[in-house]
Design a protein around this motif. Sequence first.
Motif: not given
Length: 134
Positions: A44-45, A87, A91
């Motif tokens: 996860c960014p 999102c 990811h």
Amino acid sequence: SFLPPLPSRTILMQSEFRFLNDAQLKAELAKCCGCETRPCRDACPVNCDPMEFIRAIKFVDLPHDFQVAAAHIMSLNPMGGTCGAVCPDKHCMSACVRKDIDGPVNIPAVQATIVHRARQMGVFPKFTSTKKIR
């Protein structure tokens, strides 16, 4: 049904995103195996930890669990509800260990649904800023 009903046509930001219904949410929560290594968090960014908010709501004890799960999401990312809805799945879902078994947990949809339901139930966590504005 253990969750309050959702509007039949919830559309966010004019996209085709739909919040999960009761059955979909239960199915996604059940898929999470709570990996010790938490590859979804590492991918996860914004360093969100899906296992934590999934664990908070997995054995639903309404409405407290939605409040706890939403508080966890929002404490890591104040845009948590919106991020869950927009999102890309490249990811966390691409790192999910279930991806090669029966498909990854739909973490963004779970996240967005938790925040949405907490707001609907009136248990969205209240936050106060510790930052002083001059």
